[in-house]
Scaffold this motif. Structure first.
Motif, PDB file in Angstrom:
ATOM      1  N   GLY A 117       1.123  -1.368  -0.310  1.00 46.34           N
ATOM      2  CA  GLY A 117       0.071   0.326   0.055  1.00 46.34           C
ATOM      3  C   GLY A 117       0.815   1.295   0.203  1.00 46.34           C
ATOM      4  N   ASP A 118       2.102   1.170  -0.243  1.00 43.23           N
ATOM      5  CA  ASP A 118       3.361   2.744  -0.188  1.00 43.23           C
ATOM      6  C   ASP A 118       3.021   3.379  -1.376  1.00 43.23           C
ATOM      7  OD1 ASP A 118       4.893   4.368   1.331  1.00 43.23           O
ATOM      8  OD2 ASP A 118       6.583   2.886   0.041  1.00 43.23           O
ATOM      9  N   LYS A 119       3.679   4.564  -1.582  1.00 36.70           N
ATOM     10  CA  LYS A 119       3.230   4.834  -2.883  1.00 36.70           C
ATOM     11  C   LYS A 119       3.973   4.577  -4.157  1.00 36.70           C
ATOM     12  CE  LYS A 119       6.903   8.583  -1.595  1.00 36.70           C
ATOM     13  NZ  LYS A 119       6.836   9.326  -0.913  1.00 36.70           N
ATOM     14  N   THR A 120       5.555   3.336  -3.693  1.00 39.76           N
ATOM     15  CA  THR A 120       5.918   3.222  -4.760  1.00 39.76           C
ATOM     16  C   THR A 120       5.221   1.507  -5.206  1.00 39.76           C
ATOM     17  OG1 THR A 120       7.322   1.813  -3.495  1.00 39.76           O
ATOM     18  CG2 THR A 120       8.905   3.745  -3.855  1.00 39.76           C
ATOM     19  N   MET A 121       4.535   0.966  -4.626  1.00 42.55           N
ATOM     20  CA  MET A 121       3.402  -0.007  -4.889  1.00 42.55           C
ATOM     21  C   MET A 121       2.538   0.464  -5.593  1.00 42.55           C
ATOM     22  SD  MET A 121       1.755  -2.729  -2.538  1.00 42.55           S
ATOM     23  CE  MET A 121      -0.066  -3.822  -3.618  1.00 42.55           C
ATOM     24  N   LEU A 122       1.571   1.593  -5.440  1.00 43.85           N
ATOM     25  CA  LEU A 122       0.701   2.186  -5.496  1.00 43.85           C
ATOM     26  C   LEU A 122       1.335   2.981  -7.138  1.00 43.85           C
ATOM     27  CD1 LEU A 122      -1.008   3.837  -3.062  1.00 43.85           C
ATOM     28  CD2 LEU A 122      -1.816   1.858  -4.937  1.00 43.85           C
ATOM     29  N   ALA A 123       2.688   2.862  -7.007  1.00 44.70           N
ATOM     30  CA  ALA A 123       2.805   4.146  -9.154  1.00 44.70           C
ATOM     31  C   ALA A 123       3.254   2.660  -9.457  1.00 44.70           C
ATOM     32  CB  ALA A 123       4.398   4.500  -8.166  1.00 44.70           C
ATOM     33  N   THR A 124       3.953   1.762  -9.441  1.00 38.75           N
ATOM     34  CA  THR A 124       3.977   0.609  -9.856  1.00 38.75           C
ATOM     35  C   THR A 124       2.697  -0.024 -10.962  1.00 38.75           C
ATOM     36  OG1 THR A 124       5.856   0.375  -8.241  1.00 38.75           O
ATOM     37  CG2 THR A 124       5.048  -1.726 -10.216  1.00 38.75           C
ATOM     38  N   VAL A 125       1.919  -0.310 -10.303  1.00 34.51           N
ATOM     39  CA  VAL A 125       0.802  -0.716 -10.198  1.00 34.51           C
ATOM     40  C   VAL A 125       0.169   0.719 -11.399  1.00 34.51           C
ATOM     41  CG1 VAL A 125      -2.208  -0.528  -9.699  1.00 34.51           C
ATOM     42  CG2 VAL A 125      -0.242  -1.857  -8.373  1.00 34.51           C
ATOM     43  N   THR A 126       0.276   1.268 -11.166  1.00 34.05           N
ATOM     44  CA  THR A 126       0.017   2.724 -11.726  1.00 34.05           C
ATOM     45  C   THR A 126       0.989   2.850 -13.251  1.00 34.05           C
ATOM     46  OG1 THR A 126      -0.911   4.182 -10.496  1.00 34.05           O
ATOM     47  CG2 THR A 126      -0.463   5.573 -12.187  1.00 34.05           C
ATOM     48  N   LEU A 127       2.455   2.068 -13.489  1.00 36.96           N
ATOM     49  CA  LEU A 127       2.736   2.386 -14.303  1.00 36.96           C
ATOM     50  C   LEU A 127       1.999   0.710 -15.498  1.00 36.96           C
ATOM     51  CD1 LEU A 127       5.740   3.215 -12.915  1.00 36.96           C
ATOM     52  CD2 LEU A 127       5.060   4.421 -14.413  1.00 36.96           C
ATOM     53  N   ALA A 128       2.098   0.532 -14.817  1.00 32.13           N
ATOM     54  CA  ALA A 128       1.665  -1.251 -15.479  1.00 32.13           C
ATOM     55  C   ALA A 128       0.271  -1.061 -16.480  1.00 32.13           C
ATOM     56  CB  ALA A 128       1.929  -2.265 -14.478  1.00 32.13           C
ATOM     57  N   THR A 129      -0.560   0.245 -15.655  1.00 32.54           N
ATOM     58  CA  THR A 129      -1.359  -0.353 -16.380  1.00 32.54           C
ATOM     59  C   THR A 129      -1.188   0.752 -18.311  1.00 32.54           C
ATOM     60  OG1 THR A 129      -2.083   1.947 -15.470  1.00 32.54           O
ATOM     61  CG2 THR A 129      -3.272   0.343 -14.208  1.00 32.54           C
ATOM     62  N   LYS A 130      -0.673   0.923 -18.073  1.00 34.71           N
ATOM     63  CA  LYS A 130      -0.070   1.284 -19.482  1.00 34.71           C
ATOM     64  C   LYS A 130       1.252   0.958 -19.987  1.00 34.71           C
ATOM     65  CE  LYS A 130      -0.594   5.444 -20.535  1.00 34.71           C
ATOM     66  NZ  LYS A 130      -2.015   5.724 -21.537  1.00 34.71           N
ATOM     67  N   GLU A 131       2.314  -0.031 -19.119  1.00 31.18           N
ATOM     68  CA  GLU A 131       3.571   0.146 -19.337  1.00 31.18           C
ATOM     69  C   GLU A 131       3.857  -1.992 -20.114  1.00 31.18           C
ATOM     70  OE1 GLU A 131       5.591   1.891 -20.911  1.00 31.18           O
ATOM     71  OE2 GLU A 131       4.393   3.719 -20.692  1.00 31.18           O
ATOM     72  N   GLU A 132       4.914  -1.995 -20.275  1.00 38.71           N
ATOM     73  CA  GLU A 132       4.873  -3.703 -20.652  1.00 38.71           C
ATOM     74  C   GLU A 132       5.544  -4.507 -19.002  1.00 38.71           C
ATOM     75  OE1 GLU A 132       7.663  -5.862 -20.959  1.00 38.71           O
ATOM     76  OE2 GLU A 132       8.230  -4.413 -21.074  1.00 38.71           O
ATOM     77  N   TRP A 133       4.831  -5.842 -18.595  1.00 33.39           N
ATOM     78  CA  TRP A 133       4.594  -5.741 -17.701  1.00 33.39           C
ATOM     79  C   TRP A 133       6.101  -6.297 -16.856  1.00 33.39           C
ATOM     80  CZ3 TRP A 133       6.886 -10.714 -16.203  1.00 33.39           C
ATOM     81  CH2 TRP A 133       7.695 -11.076 -16.520  1.00 33.39           C
ATOM     82  N   PHE A 134       7.007  -6.436 -18.081  1.00 35.58           N
ATOM     83  CA  PHE A 134       8.348  -7.215 -16.986  1.00 35.58           C
ATOM     84  C   PHE A 134       9.624  -5.982 -17.288  1.00 35.58           C
ATOM     85  CE2 PHE A 134      12.960  -8.971 -18.412  1.00 35.58           C
ATOM     86  CZ  PHE A 134      12.939  -9.712 -16.814  1.00 35.58           C
ATOM     87  N   GLY A 135       9.662  -5.180 -18.460  1.00 34.94           N
ATOM     88  CA  GLY A 135       9.722  -3.872 -17.628  1.00 34.94           C
ATOM     89  C   GLY A 135       9.281  -2.940 -16.846  1.00 34.94           C
ATOM     90  N   THR A 136       8.919  -2.703 -16.984  1.00 32.26           N
ATOM     91  CA  THR A 136       8.016  -2.232 -16.128  1.00 32.26           C
ATOM     92  C   THR A 136       8.609  -3.447 -14.320  1.00 32.26           C
ATOM     93  OG1 THR A 136       5.830  -1.516 -16.340  1.00 32.26           O
ATOM     94  CG2 THR A 136       5.527  -1.355 -14.562  1.00 32.26           C
ATOM     95  N   TRP A 137       8.478  -4.228 -13.903  1.00 34.79           N
ATOM     96  CA  TRP A 137       8.730  -4.851 -12.593  1.00 34.79           C
ATOM     97  C   TRP A 137      10.285  -5.207 -12.506  1.00 34.79           C
ATOM     98  CZ3 TRP A 137      10.557 -10.329 -13.111  1.00 34.79           C
ATOM     99  CH2 TRP A 137      10.841 -10.409 -11.754  1.00 34.79           C
ATOM    100  N   LEU A 138      11.152  -5.204 -13.015  1.00 33.53           N
ATOM    101  CA  LEU A 138      13.110  -4.854 -13.110  1.00 33.53           C
ATOM    102  C   LEU A 138      12.825  -3.678 -13.116  1.00 33.53           C
ATOM    103  CD1 LEU A 138      14.622  -6.098 -13.276  1.00 33.53           C
ATOM    104  CD2 LEU A 138      14.972  -6.688 -15.203  1.00 33.53           C
ATOM    105  N   GLY A 139      12.185  -2.606 -13.860  1.00 33.38           N
ATOM    106  CA  GLY A 139      12.340  -0.776 -13.193  1.00 33.38           C
ATOM    107  C   GLY A 139      12.150  -0.835 -12.416  1.00 33.38           C
ATOM    108  N   SER A 140      10.805  -0.776 -11.753  1.00 28.67           N
ATOM    109  CA  SER A 140      10.096  -0.329 -10.755  1.00 28.67           C
ATOM    110  C   SER A 140      11.469  -1.200  -9.716  1.00 28.67           C
ATOM    111  CB  SER A 140       9.048  -0.943 -10.351  1.00 28.67           C
ATOM    112  OG  SER A 140       8.759  -2.380 -10.435  1.00 28.67           O
ATOM    113  N   THR A 141      11.697  -2.432  -9.524  1.00 28.50           N
ATOM    114  CA  THR A 141      12.150  -3.291  -8.712  1.00 28.50           C
ATOM    115  C   THR A 141      14.151  -2.743  -8.832  1.00 28.50           C
ATOM    116  OG1 THR A 141      11.329  -5.294  -9.062  1.00 28.50           O
ATOM    117  CG2 THR A 141      13.456  -5.004  -7.786  1.00 28.50           C
ATOM    118  N   VAL A 142      14.367  -2.056  -9.556  1.00 29.28           N
ATOM    119  CA  VAL A 142      16.285  -1.585 -10.021  1.00 29.28           C
ATOM    120  C   VAL A 142      15.871  -0.109  -9.391  1.00 29.28           C
ATOM    121  CG1 VAL A 142      17.929  -0.623 -11.379  1.00 29.28           C
ATOM    122  CG2 VAL A 142      16.924  -3.044 -11.676  1.00 29.28           C
TER     123      VAL A 142
END
Length: 188
Positions: A117-142
């Protein structure tokens, strides 16, 4: 690559001054930096995998224009959240200070719970609504691990003399810019 770079940048900025970054500093005073970063990485990989899945499902279920507008509004909300700031409450500070047993397990579990429920988690959810999943997952983690690593290194070097206000305003401005761009994309 675009999803990776965008997610890396957005999450890096979102993590600046976040409570999990403060936790990283606290844990780094008790445990080896490598162990702290390994725990952060494991927790972030798991939390952001769920975030990307949720965002991907939302993005597929809702037309692109409303998703863009909602994502833009979410980013404006993240800007306000960033300006409000995060702090570790006394309970969170004592949990970090009392962590015993395996340092890796303690850090991983603490970060996993802190990110829900933190803002980085919610920002990742938001990004993933429009962007490719693997790049979003890896980029958000890095992005998150890099921001926490930076906090540990800079925090150890500068102590309490970090320009917190400048970091806070810069991060909030970045969220406003991303939010406005997304809203314009949804409207135009």
């Amino acid at each position: 690559m675009e999803a990776f770079l965008l997610s890396l940048g957005v999450i890096f900025v979102a993590e600046l001054g976040d409570k999990s970054q403060l936790m990283a500093l606290t844990f780094a005073t008790r445990f080896r930096t490598v162990t702290v970063l390994a725990g952060i990485t494991i927790a972030t990989l798991v939390v952001h995998a769920f975030s990307v899945l949720a965002g991907g499902l939302l993005g597929a279920a809702i037309p692109a224009e409303p998703v863009s507008i909602l994502a833009g509004l979410a980013f404006l909300g993240f800007a306000a959240w960033t300006l409000r700031g995060d702090t570790l409450d006394s309970d969170e500070q004592s949990k970090a200070a009392r962590a015993t047993g395996s340092a890796l397990v303690a850090v991983t579990v603490a970060f996993f719970l802190a990110e829900l429920g933190d803002k980085t988690m919610l920002a990742t959810v938001t990004l993933a609504t429009k962007e490719e999943w693997f790049g979003t997952w890896l980029g958000s983690t890095v992005g998150m691990v890099a921001a926490d690593a930076l906090a540990i290194v800079v925090g150890r070097q500068l102590g309490k003399r970090l320009p917190e206000r400048i970091v806070k305003y810069g991060a909030a401005a970045s969220f406003v810019i991303f939010g406005v761009i997304l809203i314009l994309q949804g409207v135009l």
